[in-house]
Every structure is written in C-alpha cells, then in structure tokens.
Write an enzyme that holds these catalytic residues in place. Structure first.
Site, PDB file in Angstrom:
ATOM      1  CB  SER A  51      -8.402  -4.637  -7.775  1.00 49.69           C
ATOM      2  OG  SER A  51      -7.317  -4.439  -6.912  1.00 49.69           O
ATOM      3  NE  ARG A  90       0.533  -0.526  -5.198  1.00 48.53           N
ATOM      4  CZ  ARG A  90      -0.262  -0.171  -6.208  1.00 48.53           C
ATOM      5  NH1 ARG A  90      -0.213   1.074  -6.662  1.00 48.53           N
ATOM      6  NH2 ARG A  90      -1.092  -1.035  -6.768  1.00 48.53           N
ATOM      7  NE  ARG A  96       4.035 -10.210  -3.409  1.00 50.45           N
ATOM      8  CZ  ARG A  96       3.083  -9.449  -3.931  1.00 50.45           C
ATOM      9  NH1 ARG A  96       3.182  -9.047  -5.193  1.00 50.45           N
ATOM     10  NH2 ARG A  96       2.029  -9.112  -3.216  1.00 50.45           N
ATOM     11  NE  ARG A 137     -11.076  -9.063  -7.471  1.00 45.17           N
ATOM     12  CZ  ARG A 137      -9.833  -8.810  -7.071  1.00 45.17           C
ATOM     13  NH1 ARG A 137      -9.003  -8.130  -7.866  1.00 45.17           N
ATOM     14  NH2 ARG A 137      -9.407  -9.242  -5.900  1.00 45.17           N
ATOM     15  CG  ASP A 178      -1.942  -2.389  -2.767  1.00 42.28           C
ATOM     16  OD1 ASP A 178      -1.089  -3.079  -2.176  1.00 42.28           O
ATOM     17  OD2 ASP A 178      -2.825  -2.870  -3.492  1.00 42.28           O
TER      18      ASP A 178
END
Length: 440
Positions: free
Chosen positions: A23, A399, A123, A27, A320
């Site tokens: 994350s 995952r 998605r 950014r 997550d």
C-alpha cells in the site's frame, strides 16, 4: 501454471525481512510522481502490482528509475502538469493501482483507458466510479462496472463531501487523490476508519489536510490545488506479507522466528491483535517510527492457538490477512467464527468461497456463511492435506496461494496448489524465503 506441493517443514527459525508494504509502495510512487523535484524511495516492493503503478506514472510524465543500490529515484511530473497516456494503462492484477489512478485521472483534462488481467477485469469499480462522477469525471466501464474502463477527467473538477457507503481505503484514497487537483475543499466521511497511509503520506509530501471527528465518524478534509514537494520515503515491511510467517511460525512446533522492520500502523495491524487473541506468542522488539509509520521487529514463537469469535470491528484493519487467519483457525483448538467479511467476496477472488473450498480440500472442517467462515480447528494436530491428484484452485489469487502454502507446512500429506505464479504480484520471494526459514 507452476503447481507446487507445500509439505511439512522443520521449525521456522532465524531472522527474515519481508518485502516493503504494498500500500505504501503504490502511494510513494504516485505522490513522488506528482511532486515537483526528485524523491528517493527505499524498501519499495518490487512486485508486479507496484511495477504496474510505476509504468502508469511514467505514462503520466514522471521519470522513475531503479538505482544500483536498490533505491528508486522519481522525478515528478508535477500535479496539474501530467501528460495524457499515449496507450492504455495496463494494471495487470492491481486493484489498488486501478482505483487510485482513476482518482488521479478524474481531475485532469485527459482521457485514460484502464485494462487488466482476467482476475482484475472481473472486479467491480462502481464504488469508485460513483464519487468520481460526482466530481465531474465521465467514466465508461464494461458491463457490471468492470475493466476495460475509460476515464475522461475534468479540470477544474468539483469538490464534494462524500460519505463512504462501505469501509474502503481505496475509495477514500481515490477521492482524496482526485481532490489534489480540485479547487476548494473535498471532504471524505468514514463511518469506520480504514488504513490511513494516504493521509499520512500526503501530509509528508506537503498537502494540506485535516482529520477530525463528527458524530463519531472520521472526517478527512483536503485543500485542493496542492503543491506537492519531493521527499525521501523509507517503506516499512508489509504486514500483509508478514502475516503468512506469523501464522506459519505459530502453527509449526518449535518455531522461533523474527520478522524485521514490519509496519504496525494501527489501521493495518489487526492480524497481530487477532492472533494474540487466539494465544499467539508475538512480541514487538525495537519499536520505532520510520517515515511517519510505526515499525517494529516481530518475534513469533510456536503456540497452542484457540478459536475465537473475530470482532467485526477489526475487519478493516486486517481485510487482506483473513486467508492467513483462516489457516491459523484450522489448526487451533475449538471453533473460530468470522463475520462482516462481505468485502472478501470482491477481492482478487471470492476469498470466502475459495478459502472454504481450499481448506476443505486440505481436510479442515469449514462452514461458509453469507459473510464469513466458521472453522472447527484440529486442536493443533496436522491437517490431512490434499489427496493425491487433488489440487487447491487458487483462482489467480496470490493470497490464496500463499495461505494454502502455509497450511501445507502443518499437514500430513502436504497441500498442492494449482498455480504459484500469482504470488509474484505481491511477494516474489515468498517460496524461497519460506524454504530458508524452515531449513535452518
């Protein structure tokens, strides 16, 4: 499609370091690319998702290069001075890249086409389309609000006050990023607080924003037409990646593993809290702050876990990490119940349904509910594992692959997963690191 069988291992020992936080890596590249001047990023996650963000920011006009020492140098294009991409933006498997960059495009006078792989193209993006359309962007998506998707940005865009209908850091971030190039003040209201990396890092790059509370809800107000200044960013280790090793060391007898430099932002550290509630032995060594983010070295030792009822309030801080937690629950004593996980059904896969099938195939006792799983643990005994010829369907979800790989470490027959290739999206060195930790 490289299938692999993960088999019972020796104890996990020693000291490891997981990749940089995904994350924060996304950014850092975006905001450095919007600043005027040179930023340096160390610890960047070099998985496929983050590299998709780097490629997109280059199309917007930023200069991004990896240095010989492993750091990344970014020459920003400057907010409001972005180039219109010459070709479509291929987001690969990265939902974060897609949603946040949709926000960036929405307040610039340009047309961008977003594409992705088969998983990402399934998605839904409607939750991001709605607020960006309110700000003036014209967005055309495929049936069901999916990719391929075209954004026609508006300059100047319209500042809005937007109350999140569901807890989503990606939707919040998309609106705040659009607000950077929008005159006036844009406000986002969060009924449930989500991860705050965007707010922390934007403040570091010089954006003016305030956070507060109104009627028990978190409110973020961003002043538009921002001037972002370059800065150096040190990316801490990703708690989502650390989660697999926290669970593995907890369920494999004799383990004593230290995971260095893990980010422990309170909006992200729910997995540590949940595992401790189950009885996990996790200690924080050398707590410190790096680049505005709390960090520590996590030492985890094998423990006899017990089932719990997971508080739905903790869900946003570990959304997550639930596939890994499900594995811990399968090896625990008693029953673990989870609820409030509807968000998991629209991740890279339907993680509730896919993990229910995967754990059942490995011999766990699992019941699927509308928005969660109920898992009856083995009491610490190994899972049977997958039968010969049977293979866990990962549904292109990194995952799922890593979580079931961990399950294989505490199984009698091992656990075969059908495809380990998706792991490269977030944790390219997962398998060799797991093998090194369990062979010391």
């Amino acid at each position: 499609m490289p299938a692999k069988t993960f088999i019972a291992s020796g104890p996990l020992k020693g000291r490891i370091q997981v990749p940089g936080d995904k994350s924060i890596s996304h950014r850092a590249l975006m905001f450095a690319g919007l600043a005027v001047g040179t930023s340096r990023i160390t610890g960047l996650l070099e998985g496929e998702d983050v590299l998709a963000t780097a490629a997109a920011m280059r199309q917007f006009g930023a200069s991004i290069a990896r240095e010989d020492d492993g750091s990344w140098r970014v020459e920003g294009a400057g907010l409001g001075s972005l180039l219109e991409p010459r070709t479509h933006l291929d987001m690969g498997n990265s939902g974060t890249s897609t949603r946040l960059l949709m926000g960036l495009a929405a307040s610039h006078a340009m047309t961008c086409v977003f594409t992705g792989d088969a998983s990402l193209s399934g998605r839904p993006m409607n939750r991001v389309i709605a607020p960006l359309a309110q700000m003036g962007a014209q967005i055309e998506a495929a049936s069901g609000g999916t990719l391929p998707l075209m954004v026609r940005g508006l300059t100047p865009a319209v500042p809005i006050t937007y109350r999140l209908p569901i807890a989503s850091a990606q939707v919040k971030s998309a609106v705040l990023i659009a607000a950077l190039n929008t005159p006036g003040i844009t406000r986002v209201i969060e009924p449930v607080a989500t991860r705050d990396h965007t707010e922390r890092m934007l403040a570091g790059f010089g954006a003016r924003l305030e956070t507060g509370e109104e009627n028990g809800e978190r409110v973020i107000a961003l002043h538009g037409e921002a001037d972002l200044a370059p800065m150096d960013v040190c990316v801490p280790g990703d708690p989502s990646s650390a989660a697999f090793f926290l669970v593995a060391a907890s369920i494999v007898p004799g383990s004593d593993l230290t995971i260095a430099n893990v980010g422990l932002n309170p909006t992200r550290a729910g997995i540590v809290t949940a595992l401790r509630q189950m009885g996990a032995d996790i200690t924080e060594d050398n707590p410190r702050e790096v680049g505005g983010e709390p960090v520590a070295d996590l030492r985890v030792r094998h423990a006899n876990l017990a089932g719990i009822d997971v508080d739905p309030a903790i869900v946003p801080s570990m959304i997550d990490e639930f596939p890994a937690l499900f594995v811990a629950a399968a090896l625990a004593r008693g029953t673990t119940r989870t609820s409030g996980l509807a968000e998991l059904r629209v991740k890279e896969s339907d993680r509730i349904a896919v993990m229910a099938r995967a754990l059942a195939l490995a011999g766990a006792r699992v019941e699927e509910t509308e928005n969660g799983l109920t898992i009856h643990g083995t009491g610490g005994d190994p899972l049977p594992g997958t039968r010969e010829g049977a293979s866990v369907a990962t549904e292109l979800d990194h995952r799922i692959a890593m979580s079931m790989g961990v399950a294989g470490l505490a199984s009698t027959r091992g656990v075969q997963v059908d495809d380990t290739a998706p792991i490269a999206t977030s944790f390219p060195d997962f398998i060799p690191l797991l093998e090194r930790a369990s062979s010391r």
